[in-house]
Structure formats: C-alpha cells, structure tokens
Design an enzyme around this catalytic site. Structure first.
Site, short mmCIF file in Angstrom:
data_model
loop_
_atom_site.label_atom_id
_atom_site.label_comp_id
_atom_site.label_asym_id
_atom_site.label_seq_id
_atom_site.Cartn_x
_atom_site.Cartn_y
_atom_site.Cartn_z
CB ALA A 193 -0.98 -0.04 1.17
CB CYS A 194 0.64 4.46 1.87
SG CYS A 194 -0.95 5.06 1.35
CB SER A 195 4.72 1.45 3.43
OG SER A 195 4.41 2.37 4.44
#
Ligand code: COA
Length: 384
Positions: free
Chosen positions: A166-168
C-alpha cells in the site's frame, strides 16, 4: 597479444540512491472542480430519492466543500490520468481504454516514463540494471508482473517482480533493493511506483473523494561503487507493519465468487480517517526516533524530512515530534497540495522535487506510512 579484460569494479555492499524520476499526468482537478462535480451528483441523487427523503426513509446526500477539504487535508488539487469522466456526475470514475496484450499497459507506461528519467539523471544504461521492483498499492493485473513488463520495455536483463505494501510500497521496495546490494545479489535495482489511485477511489464518497491523485515515481538504488559522483548514501532502512482494518480495500480475485457484493463500495478504498490519523502519527514518530537512535543520528539535526503525503496535519505533528519544533516548509516540504495523496509515491515525489538544494553531508529522512498499517524509514546523506 590477447586484449586484456577490463577489471571488474570491486563492489562495496553499501546501497545508495543514485537518482529518482517522476512522471506527472498532464491533467489536474482543482478542489472547486471536484466539489462542483460531487454536488451535481448529490443533487441528482437527492432528486432521484426525493420521495424516500421526504418520507424520512432516506437521508439526503450533503454537499462537499472546498473549505473542508483544504482545512482537513491540505489538498488543493490532484493530477489524474482521465479527468473528464471523473468529473462527469454520471460516470465519476476514470475511463482508460483497454489495451491489447501486445501493447504496453498503462501502468507500465507511466512506470517506464518515471524510470527513464531516473536512469537519465544517473547516467545509467538500462543494460547495467540488474532488477526491477514494481512497488505500488494497486496492480493492473495479477500477472505477468508489471515489473517484468517495465523491465522488458526498458531493455533490462535480470529479473523483476511486483510488491504491494500500500502507501509504504516504495520504502519497502527501497529496503528490498538495498538488501540486494548489501548481500551482493545486485549492483543496480530500479524501484518503480506507478500509482493510478483514481481507479481505486470512490469519487461518490464525500468523506474520501478528495484524497487521491495519479503519478509514477522511480528510485534507482545502487552499490556505491558504481553510483554517479552525486548520490545519497543510504544510512539505514527500517520497516514496520501492524495489522489494522482502518484503511481497507476488499477488491480481489475472489469477488466473483460472491457476485451479489462484487460491485459494492468496500471493493474500493475505504478508511476511518480519524482513527488512522490518531493511531499512525505516534507509531511513525516513535519509529523514526527509535531508528535514528539505532543509527546514531540526532533527529533534531536532520536537514529535511520527506514524509508520506496523506495529510498536512499528520505531517506537521510527526515532524514536530521528530525535530522538536514546528517544522518549516523547508524542513518538511509538502507536495500534497498539488498532487493529493499519491499513495506510495508521495514521499518520493517530495524527495525528487526538494533535494537538489541540500549540501554535501546533509542528512535527511524519507518516510512512508499507510494501510496495513505499514511504515518505512530510509535515512540518507547527500554525497557529492
Ligand atoms: N465536505 C464537507 N464536509 C465533510 C466532507 C466533505 N467532503 N467530508 C466529511 N465532512 C464532514 C463530516 O461529515 C464531519 O461532519 P460532522 O462533524 O458534522 O459529523 C466532519 O466533516 C469531520 O469529518 P471527519 O471525517 O472526522 O474529518 P477529519 O477531520 O478526520 O478529516 C480526513 C478527514 C480523511 C482528511 C482525515 O481524517 C485524514 O486525512 N486522516 C488520515 C488519513 C490517512 O492518512 N490515510 C492514509 C491513506 S493512505
């Protein structure tokens, strides 16, 4: 006399960031355009359900507001791959024509565009890259991997695979690439993050319709021995995950096994924004401080923080805890205002756009956080 072979460069096992690249879609949606579209949709919805609303059987959809969006998130506009259909109250979704299997897919196309820029900035021939990691929060298809398609389009030998945190995703990709360098399994690894987040955003959801934007970034991670004179030493990388349902997307290949709910709103991005804010800020701030201590870095001496770009308020609080004072725009730059939340690409855009001015020896931090929960830190020092 036999021609002598050039002696191989002795690798150091020390990973560095040689260069970054950025692809920005040409079209952009302002908050005013977005809100006008949402409110037109709300009017239509409320007119269509007027009887039920009048009878108290249904709630009318309230308007969205430019002021709320800007105050709550810091976002003023976002780039998208397909503007007109998103703003059309009948459609409210990007429209990207399906491509044939013999054509470059759209995610690969924007990943290639960002990668070419990174390779160009590093002066690196694609043939000298050993691996491609496509690290993003959504993949266009399960297989063949986007990374392998990008690898093929760039003419890179070696291997590639996709990874989704995801965002990471980008910082997890950087640590994975750095570990290949540390172990001597690769000399040069491209971490590509194409994010067409407009495809997973529910543009009809007032709570989240303003959040995301589209973009692609690329980070070239290499052994210090082959890096260009100007680069960023990677001083340390750290990853952390803690399970949470507060950011969730139930889209997946098993949706067709439950056709009655396959098109419901939980098959798009859904979050409990308040909880995310409250839980992620202390988790990330502490992680940064712990990792700085482990690396022997004084967090207050960090010259710049390139933080994940989800919410300006979150970044303000995290930066304050790390630096010990209210961070200036110079210390913790924002790209959220014009890009929106671009998931894994956010901290890399900030780094790409706001790192050239730093001096040799300056130390900074690339940091991502988001769904999972997941968080990643990459401490860097400018060389050259
Ligand atoms: N326009 C106007 N008002 C809106 C609105 C909109 N588009 N969306 C929500 N509101 C209203 C709500 O209805 C609520 O009204 P109420 O107080 O009368 O009930 C009020 O604004 C506050 O809503 P809330 O959802 O609590 O807002 P918030 O201040 O938490 O901000 C986010 C929302 C999403 C911007 C914020 O929570 C956030 O960014 N959190 C972190 C998210 C994050 O980082 N996610 C990672 C994703 S990868």
């Amino acid at each position: 006399m036999q021609e002598s072979q050039p002696s191989p460069i002795a690798l150091t096992g020390r990973p560095v960031i040689s260069a970054t690249g950025l692809f920005t879609p040409a079209e952009s949606i302002s908050n005013a355009e977005l809100v006008a579209s949402f409110n037109a949709f709300a009017d239509r919805h409320n007119a269509a359900h007027a009887e039920a609303i009048a009878a108290g059987e249904a709630e009318p959809l309230p308007y969205s507001s430019v002021e709320f969006i800007e105050k709550a998130s810091g976002i003023k506009s976002r780039h998208v791959m397909s503007k007109a259909p998103i703003l059309d109250p009948e459609t409210m979704c990007p429209r990207l024509p399906e491509r044939g299997n013999d054509e470059l897919s759209i995610m690969a196309e924007i990943g290639v565009a960002a990668s070419r820029k990174a390779l160009e900035r590093a002066g690196r021939d694609p043939q000298d890259v050993d691996a491609v990691l496509c690290a993003a929060s959504n993949m266009q298809r399960p297989y063949p991997a986007m990374a392998i398609e990008i690898q093929q389009a760039l003419g890179i030998e070696g291997f590639g695979f996709d990874m989704n945190v995801a965002c990471s995703s980008a910082t997890f990709g950087i640590q994975t690439a750095a570990d290949y360098i540390r172990s001597g399994n690769a000399r040069s690894v491209l971490v590509v993050s194409p994010e067409i987040t407009s495809g997973h955003l529910n543009w009809r959801d007032r709570d989240s319709h303003f959040i995301f934007g589209d973009v692609a970034t690329a980070v070239l991670v290499e052994d210090a021995a082959i890096a260009p004179a100007q680069h960023w030493d990677i001083l340390g990388t750290k990853l952390k995950t803690v399970f949470s349902n507060n950011i969730r997307n139930n889209f997946g290949f098993l949706n067709r096994a439950t056709p009655e709910t396959a098109g419901s709103a939980d098959k798009l991005f859904v979050q409990e924004g308040r909880k995310v804010f409250k839980e992620v800020v202390p988790m990330v701030a502490q992680m940064i401080l712990d990792e700085a201590m482990r690396l022997g870095i004084d967090p207050q001496a960090l010259r710049r923080l390139w933080l994940h770009q989800a919410n300006a308020g979150m970044n303000r609080l995290i930066a304050h805890k790390v630096l010990g004072h209210e961070a200036s725009e110079d210390e913790s730059p924002t790209v959220l205002d014009t890009y929106g939340n671009t998931s894994s690409a956010g901290s890399i855009i900030a780094f790409h756009q706001h790192s050239d001015d730093l001096a040799e020896g300056d130390t900074g931090l690339i940091c991502s956080f988001g769904a999972g929960y997941s968080a990643g830190t990459v401490f860097v020092r400018k060389i050259g």
